[in-house]
Design a protein around this motif. Sequence first.
Motif, PDB file in Angstrom:
ATOM      1  N   CYS B  99     -21.732 -25.240 -20.218  1.00  0.00           N
ATOM      2  CA  CYS B  99     -20.916 -24.326 -19.012  1.00  0.00           C
ATOM      3  C   CYS B  99     -19.445 -25.235 -19.570  1.00  0.00           C
ATOM      4  O   CYS B  99     -18.744 -26.076 -19.259  1.00  0.00           O
ATOM      5  N   LYS B 101     -17.034 -24.107 -17.132  1.00  0.00           N
ATOM      6  CA  LYS B 101     -16.992 -23.826 -15.989  1.00  0.00           C
ATOM      7  C   LYS B 101     -16.945 -25.570 -15.430  1.00  0.00           C
ATOM      8  O   LYS B 101     -15.703 -25.752 -15.856  1.00  0.00           O
ATOM      9  N   CYS B 102     -17.978 -25.964 -15.057  1.00  0.00           N
ATOM     10  CA  CYS B 102     -18.353 -26.608 -15.455  1.00  0.00           C
ATOM     11  C   CYS B 102     -18.540 -28.610 -15.570  1.00  0.00           C
ATOM     12  O   CYS B 102     -18.633 -29.275 -15.284  1.00  0.00           O
ATOM     13  N   VAL B 134     -21.465 -19.602 -19.266  1.00  0.00           N
ATOM     14  CA  VAL B 134     -21.069 -20.394 -17.774  1.00  0.00           C
ATOM     15  C   VAL B 134     -22.124 -19.654 -17.125  1.00  0.00           C
ATOM     16  O   VAL B 134     -23.143 -19.028 -17.367  1.00  0.00           O
ATOM     17  N   CYS B 135     -22.457 -20.952 -16.515  1.00  0.00           N
ATOM     18  CA  CYS B 135     -23.679 -21.473 -16.124  1.00  0.00           C
ATOM     19  C   CYS B 135     -24.720 -20.449 -14.561  1.00  0.00           C
ATOM     20  O   CYS B 135     -23.400 -20.138 -14.179  1.00  0.00           O
ATOM     21  N   LYS B 137     -25.014 -21.387 -11.918  1.00  0.00           N
ATOM     22  CA  LYS B 137     -24.686 -21.979 -10.307  1.00  0.00           C
ATOM     23  C   LYS B 137     -22.546 -21.391 -11.036  1.00  0.00           C
ATOM     24  O   LYS B 137     -22.770 -21.577  -9.519  1.00  0.00           O
ATOM     25  N   CYS B 138     -22.824 -21.901 -11.536  1.00  0.00           N
ATOM     26  CA  CYS B 138     -20.603 -21.228 -11.445  1.00  0.00           C
ATOM     27  C   CYS B 138     -21.099 -19.768 -11.807  1.00  0.00           C
ATOM     28  O   CYS B 138     -19.741 -19.115 -11.426  1.00  0.00           O
ATOM     29  N   ASN B 139     -21.763 -18.723 -12.044  1.00  0.00           N
ATOM     30  CA  ASN B 139     -21.492 -17.566 -11.947  1.00  0.00           C
ATOM     31  C   ASN B 139     -21.725 -17.011 -10.827  1.00  0.00           C
ATOM     32  O   ASN B 139     -21.273 -15.778 -10.565  1.00  0.00           O
ATOM     33  N   GLN B 140     -22.209 -17.587  -9.812  1.00  0.00           N
ATOM     34  CA  GLN B 140     -22.939 -17.319  -8.852  1.00  0.00           C
ATOM     35  C   GLN B 140     -21.036 -16.827  -7.727  1.00  0.00           C
ATOM     36  O   GLN B 140     -21.242 -16.265  -6.689  1.00  0.00           O
ATOM     37  N   VAL B 141     -20.431 -18.100  -8.189  1.00  0.00           N
ATOM     38  CA  VAL B 141     -19.259 -17.242  -7.547  1.00  0.00           C
ATOM     39  C   VAL B 141     -18.520 -16.702  -7.687  1.00  0.00           C
ATOM     40  O   VAL B 141     -18.719 -16.122  -8.354  1.00  0.00           O
TER      41      VAL B 141
END
Lengths: 141, 141
Positions: B99, B101-102, B134-135, B137-141
Motif C-alpha cells: 500500500c 499510503k500506509c 491502495v489497500c 483499509k486506506c481506501n475506506q477513508v
Amino acid sequence: MESVLEKLNRFKLRNTEIRREILTLFLETEYALSHQYIEKKLSTKFDRVTLYRTLKSFEENGLIHRIANDTDTIEYALCKDDCHEQNHKHNDNHAHFRCEKCLKTYCLEHVGIPDLHIPNGFKAQEFQLLVSGVCAKCNQV
Amino acid sequence: MESVLEKLNRFKLRNTEIRREILTLFLETEYALSHQYIEKKLSTKFDRVTLYRTLKSFEENGLIHRIANDTDTIEYALCKDDCHEQNHKHNDNHAHFRCEKCLKTYCLEHVGIPDLHIPNGFKAQEFQLLVSGVCAKCNQV
DNA sequence: CTGTGTGCAAACACTTTGCAGGTGT
DNA sequence: ACACCTGCAAAGTGTTTGCACACAG
C-alpha cells in the motif's frame, strides 16, 4: 531509435556530460543497473554524489524506474514506451528475471503479467513480477 | 496453531527472549516487517546488532524470508507451510500487496501466481509477484 | 543572465565485525 | 561443559545535505 540527446530533451533534462554517459550506458545494457555498477563502469570520472542526484532526477522525470528485488540494492531500468505513467507510478507490463549466478536482472519482454483477481477493496495500480533462477548464459556453462 | 516455542524448536533455534519476542511479533502482524519497524516496536529493549543477527539467523534457518519491493528497505515475512524450500530459495506461491499510503506489505493469500512461459534456456526457481496501490483499509477513508 | 548541475566536505544513517561475558541445552 | 547468543565499541559502507562555483539554455 531515439538518440541520447533527443531522449534527454524529451524528458526535460539538461544536456550534460554525466547524463549523456549514464543514459548511453542504460541504452547499451540489456540488464538493470545499480548505483554501484554504474559507478564502476564510469570509473572515477564523476563524483558519487552527482551520480546519486542524476539517478534521482532521471527517476523523477520518468526516464528510469526501480525494479523490485529482494536484496538491499536498488536496480534501475529504462522505461519503455509501453511504460504508462499513472501518478508517477509505472506499469512495466512484463516480468523481470534475476539470475542468482551472475546477479543480473533481465527484462523478459515477452512474458506478460496475467490478469489477476485482486480482493475487494484493494485498488491495484502497479504490478511487478520477479522471477529468479539461472539465466540462459549462465546455464550454458 | 503451532506455538512460538514449538516453532523455535522446529527450526533449531535456541529459546531466548529476543527470539520469542520477535517471533511473536511476526505471528501477530498481518503485514511484512522491516528491521526498523521491529526495532521501534520492541523499543530500546534490545541492541540493534542483536536484531540484525536474529533476523539473519531466522532467515538462514528458513523461518522467515525476504519480500521483494522497490524501496531501499528489506521486508521480511514468516514462511508459510506451503513455502517449499529449494536450495535455500523459497516459493511463496501467492502475491504481495504494497500500500502506497500506509506503506505496509500484505500477503494476498488467495492470489496465486499463474503459470508463465519462461523463455528457453532460463531456469526459473522462484516467483514473486508484487502488486502496489491502495489497500482496503486506506481506501475506506 | 538565470536557474540548474556539479564537486567537495561533512554530516548522517545503515550494517558488519571483534571481543568479552552471559545463557541455553 | 560447551557452543551459541548478546551487548558494547568501533569500523566499514551507503546516502544525504550545504555551499561555492561552473555551465546549459
